[in-house]
Design an enzyme around this catalytic site. Structure first.
Site, PDB file in Angstrom:
ATOM      1  N   ASP A 201       0.820  -1.219   0.000  1.00 54.68           N
ATOM      2  CA  ASP A 201       0.000   0.000   0.000  1.00 54.68           C
ATOM      3  C   ASP A 201       0.849   1.263   0.000  1.00 54.68           C
ATOM      4  OD1 ASP A 201      -2.493   1.310   0.007  1.00 54.68           O
ATOM      5  OD2 ASP A 201      -2.483   1.515   2.178  1.00 54.68           O
ATOM      6  N   SER A 225      -7.652   5.398  -0.591  1.00 52.48           N
ATOM      7  CA  SER A 225      -7.640   4.107  -1.274  1.00 52.48           C
ATOM      8  C   SER A 225      -9.061   3.551  -1.299  1.00 52.48           C
ATOM      9  CB  SER A 225      -6.716   3.132  -0.554  1.00 52.48           C
ATOM     10  OG  SER A 225      -5.391   3.611  -0.537  1.00 52.48           O
ATOM     11  N   GLN A 275      -4.410  -1.140  -7.485  1.00 58.95           N
ATOM     12  CA  GLN A 275      -5.209  -0.330  -6.569  1.00 58.95           C
ATOM     13  C   GLN A 275      -5.876   0.809  -7.317  1.00 58.95           C
ATOM     14  OE1 GLN A 275      -3.719   2.706  -3.436  1.00 58.95           O
ATOM     15  NE2 GLN A 275      -3.978   0.830  -2.263  1.00 58.95           N
TER      16      GLN A 275
END
Length: 286
Positions: A201, A225, A275
């Site tokens: 991440d 996110s 993502q």
């Protein structure tokens, strides 16, 4: 710091299919999304035998978490087949879901194989860490930002093409950095896969705003996110250097899509990530 990360990912089982992840040590504000993903993955792993390692996860962020509070993880055992197993996980804080995650597990077996070639980049020993780069320009950076960088963190990152925090030069939506956990996290492959989920991440969402000369610190931008996916292709160790190569094929409609590839030093592609995130222009607060 390896022990720090190990403790964060080493969940307590409170009941069958229920696990508790500790709060972020010395944490404050919102939870780091990678930590919630890593803990959720570990809770799913704890319900599957070691003969079927995790090969993929898909997670959706629903609410921001509170870094000062523990998180409860409820696992649903959807299927246990001969080759594959699937699990669903709901992460809960204060009685509300903050993340859901689906994970798939696959027995190790032979098959056709190919992979992308790792880019030719400088070795990590020839690059400086984020903190070392910041110390060289500390007089130009806010004291609060330097204090944050100087706080020990479990993962060391060495960017291949550093971007100073105040630099707003337009760049292609591509970046790469070497990553590794500081210290040992043991030999359990499940811990290393959860640690990669945690680390994946970092930096990924920022890739899609490089062509717009934007950054997370900009007062006129809102970042979040939305979802996160990781595919595990092969075994690796997170306490050894891995190259995280990122790009962004698309951005639009206040969202940006980002991809990542993770290579070992000897060039094996061991994981991929993707993502999508919110990248919304807002009116700065006066």
């Amino acid at each position: 710091m390896g022990q720090w990360l190990h403790d964060v990912l080493d969940l307590e089982q409170v009941e069958e299919n229920f696990f508790r992840g500790i709060a972020t040590p010395q944490g404050r504000g919102r939870s780091f999304g990678g930590q919630v993903v890593g803990q959720a993955l570990m809770s799913a792993i704890r319900t599957v035998g070691p003969e079927r390692p995790v090969h993929s996860l898909h997670a959706y962020f629903m609410r921001p978490g509170d870094a000062t509070q523990p998180v409860l993880y409820q696992v649903e055992r959807d299927r246990d087949g001969r080759s594959f197993a699937t699990r669903r996980v709901i992460a809960v804080q204060a009685g509300k879901p903050i993340l859901n995650l689906a994970a798939s597990f696959h027995v190790t077996e032979p098959g056709l194989a190919h992979q992308y070639v790792m880019p030719d980049v400088p070795a990590p020993e020839d690059l400086k860490s984020e903190l070392e780069l910041a110390e060289e320009m500390a007089d130009q950076l806010p004291a609060a930002f330097m204090d944050w960088l100087r706080t020990p963190r479990p993962v060391e990152m060495r960017p291949v093409h550093p971007r100073p925090p105040f630099d707003r030069t337009v760049r292609e939506p591509e970046q790469a950095m070497w990553i590794r956990v500081r210290g040992s996290i043991g030999d359990d492959p499940a811990m290393h896969r959860s640690a990669l989920a945690y680390t994946s991440d970092f930096g990924l969402l920022g890739t899609c705003v490089l062509p717009f000369a934007k950054a997370f610190s900009d007062a006129d931008m809102q970042f979040a996110s939305l979802d996160h996916a990781v595919w595990f292709h092969d075994d690796f160790r997170m306490d050894e250097w891995l190259l995280y190569v990122m790009d962004s094929p698309w951005a639009g409609g206040a969202r940006g899509f980002n991809r990542g590839q993770i290579f070992t030093r000897d060039g094996r592609l061991v994981a991929s990530a993707a993502q999508e995130g919110l990248i919304r222009n807002i009116q700065p607060r006066g």
